[in-house]
Structure formats: C-alpha cells, structure tokens
Design a protein around this motif. Structure first.
Motif, PDB file in Angstrom:
ATOM      1  N   PRO A   3       3.721  -1.496  19.871  1.00  0.00           N
ATOM      2  CA  PRO A   3       2.985  -2.513  19.100  1.00  0.00           C
ATOM      3  C   PRO A   3       1.576  -2.048  18.707  1.00  0.00           C
ATOM      4  CG  PRO A   3       4.095  -3.539  20.956  1.00  0.00           C
ATOM      5  CD  PRO A   3       4.242  -2.052  21.129  1.00  0.00           C
ATOM      6  N   THR A   4       0.927  -1.298  19.570  1.00  0.00           N
ATOM      7  CA  THR A   4      -0.417  -0.792  19.255  1.00  0.00           C
ATOM      8  C   THR A   4      -0.335   0.234  18.137  1.00  0.00           C
ATOM      9  OG1 THR A   4      -1.056  -1.143  21.553  1.00  0.00           O
ATOM     10  CG2 THR A   4      -2.494   0.260  20.234  1.00  0.00           C
ATOM     11  N   LEU A   5       0.687   1.078  18.167  1.00  0.00           N
ATOM     12  CA  LEU A   5       0.875   2.066  17.116  1.00  0.00           C
ATOM     13  C   LEU A   5       1.123   1.374  15.775  1.00  0.00           C
ATOM     14  CD1 LEU A   5       1.218   4.997  16.149  1.00  0.00           C
ATOM     15  CD2 LEU A   5       3.648   4.776  16.709  1.00  0.00           C
ATOM     16  N   VAL A   6       1.948   0.359  15.767  1.00  0.00           N
ATOM     17  CA  VAL A   6       2.227  -0.391  14.529  1.00  0.00           C
ATOM     18  C   VAL A   6       0.937  -1.041  14.017  1.00  0.00           C
ATOM     19  CG1 VAL A   6       3.468  -2.372  13.565  1.00  0.00           C
ATOM     20  CG2 VAL A   6       4.662  -0.744  15.060  1.00  0.00           C
ATOM     21  N   GLN A   7       0.142  -1.595  14.917  1.00  0.00           N
ATOM     22  CA  GLN A   7      -1.134  -2.213  14.536  1.00  0.00           C
ATOM     23  C   GLN A   7      -2.068  -1.161  13.921  1.00  0.00           C
ATOM     24  OE1 GLN A   7      -3.196  -3.968  17.854  1.00  0.00           O
ATOM     25  NE2 GLN A   7      -4.732  -4.932  16.552  1.00  0.00           N
ATOM     26  N   LEU A   8      -2.118   0.014  14.518  1.00  0.00           N
ATOM     27  CA  LEU A   8      -2.936   1.104  13.993  1.00  0.00           C
ATOM     28  C   LEU A   8      -2.448   1.534  12.607  1.00  0.00           C
ATOM     29  CD1 LEU A   8      -5.141   3.313  14.515  1.00  0.00           C
ATOM     30  CD2 LEU A   8      -3.289   4.695  15.462  1.00  0.00           C
ATOM     31  N   ALA A   9      -1.135   1.691  12.463  1.00  0.00           N
ATOM     32  CA  ALA A   9      -0.560   2.093  11.169  1.00  0.00           C
ATOM     33  C   ALA A   9      -0.833   1.044  10.101  1.00  0.00           C
ATOM     34  CB  ALA A   9       0.944   2.338  11.321  1.00  0.00           C
ATOM     35  N   ASP A  10      -0.691  -0.230  10.449  1.00  0.00           N
ATOM     36  CA  ASP A  10      -0.964  -1.310   9.493  1.00  0.00           C
ATOM     37  C   ASP A  10      -2.436  -1.328   9.076  1.00  0.00           C
ATOM     38  OD1 ASP A  10       1.700  -2.020   9.659  1.00  0.00           O
ATOM     39  OD2 ASP A  10       1.361  -3.755  10.976  1.00  0.00           O
ATOM     40  N   ALA A  11      -3.322  -1.069  10.019  1.00  0.00           N
ATOM     41  CA  ALA A  11      -4.758  -1.028   9.701  1.00  0.00           C
ATOM     42  C   ALA A  11      -5.068   0.125   8.759  1.00  0.00           C
ATOM     43  CB  ALA A  11      -5.576  -0.906  10.988  1.00  0.00           C
ATOM     44  N   LEU A  12      -4.396   1.257   8.965  1.00  0.00           N
ATOM     45  CA  LEU A  12      -4.589   2.410   8.080  1.00  0.00           C
ATOM     46  C   LEU A  12      -4.137   2.068   6.667  1.00  0.00           C
ATOM     47  CD1 LEU A  12      -5.224   5.413   7.584  1.00  0.00           C
ATOM     48  CD2 LEU A  12      -2.882   5.905   8.269  1.00  0.00           C
ATOM     49  N   VAL A  13      -2.990   1.431   6.556  1.00  0.00           N
ATOM     50  CA  VAL A  13      -2.476   1.041   5.243  1.00  0.00           C
ATOM     51  C   VAL A  13      -3.449   0.075   4.566  1.00  0.00           C
ATOM     52  CG1 VAL A  13      -0.651  -0.259   4.067  1.00  0.00           C
ATOM     53  CG2 VAL A  13      -0.059   1.456   5.798  1.00  0.00           C
ATOM     54  N   ALA A  14      -3.953  -0.896   5.321  1.00  0.00           N
ATOM     55  CA  ALA A  14      -4.865  -1.895   4.757  1.00  0.00           C
ATOM     56  C   ALA A  14      -6.151  -1.260   4.232  1.00  0.00           C
ATOM     57  CB  ALA A  14      -5.192  -2.958   5.804  1.00  0.00           C
ATOM     58  N   ARG A  15      -6.585  -0.160   4.833  1.00  0.00           N
ATOM     59  CA  ARG A  15      -7.841   0.481   4.415  1.00  0.00           C
ATOM     60  C   ARG A  15      -7.617   1.608   3.421  1.00  0.00           C
ATOM     61  NH1 ARG A  15     -12.589   0.553   8.441  1.00  0.00           N
ATOM     62  NH2 ARG A  15     -13.363   1.467   6.524  1.00  0.00           N
ATOM     63  N   SER A  16      -6.373   1.939   3.118  1.00  0.00           N
ATOM     64  CA  SER A  16      -6.102   3.048   2.208  1.00  0.00           C
ATOM     65  C   SER A  16      -6.212   2.589   0.751  1.00  0.00           C
ATOM     66  CB  SER A  16      -4.700   3.622   2.470  1.00  0.00           C
ATOM     67  OG  SER A  16      -3.703   2.691   2.098  1.00  0.00           O
ATOM     68  N   ALA A  17      -6.306   3.556  -0.141  1.00  0.00           N
ATOM     69  CA  ALA A  17      -6.373   3.249  -1.574  1.00  0.00           C
ATOM     70  C   ALA A  17      -5.083   2.567  -1.997  1.00  0.00           C
ATOM     71  CB  ALA A  17      -6.588   4.535  -2.369  1.00  0.00           C
ATOM     72  N   ASN A  18      -5.198   1.438  -2.630  1.00  0.00           N
ATOM     73  CA  ASN A  18      -4.054   0.657  -3.109  1.00  0.00           C
ATOM     74  C   ASN A  18      -3.098   0.262  -1.988  1.00  0.00           C
ATOM     75  OD1 ASN A  18      -4.999   0.876  -5.785  1.00  0.00           O
ATOM     76  ND2 ASN A  18      -4.003   2.868  -5.983  1.00  0.00           N
ATOM     77  N   GLU A  19      -3.587   0.231  -0.768  1.00  0.00           N
ATOM     78  CA  GLU A  19      -2.779  -0.129   0.406  1.00  0.00           C
ATOM     79  C   GLU A  19      -1.437   0.602   0.400  1.00  0.00           C
ATOM     80  OE1 GLU A  19      -2.645  -4.313   1.241  1.00  0.00           O
ATOM     81  OE2 GLU A  19      -4.798  -4.522   0.956  1.00  0.00           O
ATOM     82  N   PHE A  20      -1.502   1.922   0.311  1.00  0.00           N
ATOM     83  CA  PHE A  20      -0.325   2.792   0.224  1.00  0.00           C
ATOM     84  C   PHE A  20       0.484   2.709   1.517  1.00  0.00           C
ATOM     85  CE2 PHE A  20       1.532   7.176   0.416  1.00  0.00           C
ATOM     86  CZ  PHE A  20       2.391   7.041  -0.660  1.00  0.00           C
ATOM     87  N   PRO A  21       1.694   2.124   1.477  1.00  0.00           N
ATOM     88  CA  PRO A  21       2.458   1.857   2.700  1.00  0.00           C
ATOM     89  C   PRO A  21       2.962   3.107   3.421  1.00  0.00           C
ATOM     90  CG  PRO A  21       3.762   1.310   0.763  1.00  0.00           C
ATOM     91  CD  PRO A  21       2.380   1.645   0.283  1.00  0.00           C
ATOM     92  N   ASP A  22       3.142   4.200   2.707  1.00  0.00           N
ATOM     93  CA  ASP A  22       3.688   5.383   3.370  1.00  0.00           C
ATOM     94  C   ASP A  22       2.721   6.022   4.362  1.00  0.00           C
ATOM     95  OD1 ASP A  22       6.229   5.204   2.412  1.00  0.00           O
ATOM     96  OD2 ASP A  22       5.840   6.447   0.646  1.00  0.00           O
ATOM     97  N   TRP A  23       1.407   5.716   4.251  1.00  0.00           N
ATOM     98  CA  TRP A  23       0.490   6.229   5.278  1.00  0.00           C
ATOM     99  C   TRP A  23       0.885   5.680   6.639  1.00  0.00           C
ATOM    100  CZ3 TRP A  23      -1.351  10.431   3.949  1.00  0.00           C
ATOM    101  CH2 TRP A  23      -2.003  10.658   2.740  1.00  0.00           C
TER     102      TRP A  23
END
Length: 188
Positions: free
Chosen positions: A148-168
């Motif tokens: 769950p922490t990893l998923v939270q980290l991945a979701d935060a990365l997506v939210a802060r990426s350009a155009n919220e790129f989901p593949d990050w």
C-alpha cells in the motif's frame, strides 16, 4: 534582508568597530580568517593531534564552509556540514577532528569579538552517525513497509508528473516488484 535586519547588522558592525574589531575581519570569509589565525587556533595542540586537525580544516571545513563570512557561521550551518560529512561516509574520528578544528578557529573569532558565541560546538552529530551506520548494517530499515505504501508513492509520483502520466506509477511498481534497474526498465 529587511530594513530592521539591515539596521541591526549596521549597529553590530558599529559596536564591533568601537570595541576594536577590524571591519575587514568582521566580513572576512571563514577560510581566510582561519588561515590568518591558524597558529593561534592550534596553539597548545599535541604534535600528533595537529596533523589530523589541520587535515580536517583543509579537506572538509574550508571546502564546505570556507566561503561563508565568519559571522554567518551558525549552529545550523555547522550541523548541516557535519550531516553532509556523515552522509559522504567520513569516519567518526575524521568528523570529530574536523569539528574540533572548526571549534578552535571559531573560539579565536569569539576572542576577537567577531561572534558572541561559538556556533561550532554542536551536539548530537554522533547519534546521526550511528543512525547512518545502522542503515548500512540493515538496509531493510530503508525499505517501504508494504505494497500500500508503494502504491501511495507511485500515485503521488503520477500526480506530480507532467500531464499526470500514469506509466510513471507503473514503472515504479514494476521496478519495486522485480528489483529491476532503470536501464533494464528502459529496455523493456
């Protein structure tokens, strides 16, 4: 700098000048001040102590803090320097010798009335050193506690990426799940 801070600085410089402090010394960089006052700073040191202290001065203190004016050296600045040396991997005795030499130079600045107290007398750095050692001895202490922490980290990365790129987020989860390195992920 605010007007009040500027006025306070001017008043402190005037007080220093009235007490006999050389105005050029009051704004002198630490490296220059320390080199000019080195003989006084190492006075009384045993010969076997002088070399490691001077090495700490030359190899760590001057490159890290030497550009700052003596009066701008604060407890926080010294603490961050010691933390950086710990992170770089210097030994406890190397850091101790570097800090001890800095303390001696700053004591001279205190005697010269450039500063009102010695900011190099920091405490607690040994505990930080021990924490860094513990992390090296137990790399799992740096691991995420679970999926769950990893998923939270991945979701935060997506939210802060350009155009919220989901593949990050997918890349982060893939790398964590497979222990793949970035070059291997790029190949995939």
């Amino acid at each position: 700098m605010t007007d009040d801070e500027a006025k306070a600085w001017i008043e402190s410089m005037e007080r220093a000048a009235k007490s006999g402090v050389d105005p050029t010394a009051a704004k002198m960089p630490l490296a220059e001040y320390g080199d000019l006052n080195l003989s006084g700073a190492i006075r009384g040191l045993a010969a076997k102590t002088t070399d490691p202290y001077l090495a700490g001065w030359r190899k760590r203190v001057k490159p890290t803090l030497g550009h700052l004016p003596v009066r701008m050296i604060t407890y926080g600045v010294v603490d961050r320097a010691a933390t950086g040396w710990i992170a770089y991997g210097y030994s406890k005795s190397t850091i101790k010798n570097s800090l001890a030499m800095l303390v001696r130079v700053m004591e001279q600045a205190h005697r010269d009335e450039l500063i009102s107290r010695n900011p190099a007398r920091i405490t607690g750095w040994q505990r930080e050193f021990e924490l860094a050692e513990d992390e090296l001895d137990d790399p799992r202490s740096l691991a995420l506690p679970g999926w769950p922490t990893l998923v939270q980290l991945a979701d935060a990365l997506v939210a802060r990426s350009a155009n919220e790129f989901p593949d990050w987020g997918n890349i982060v989860k893939f790398m964590a799940s497979t222990t793949a390195r970035i070059g291997e992920v790029s190949g995939v």
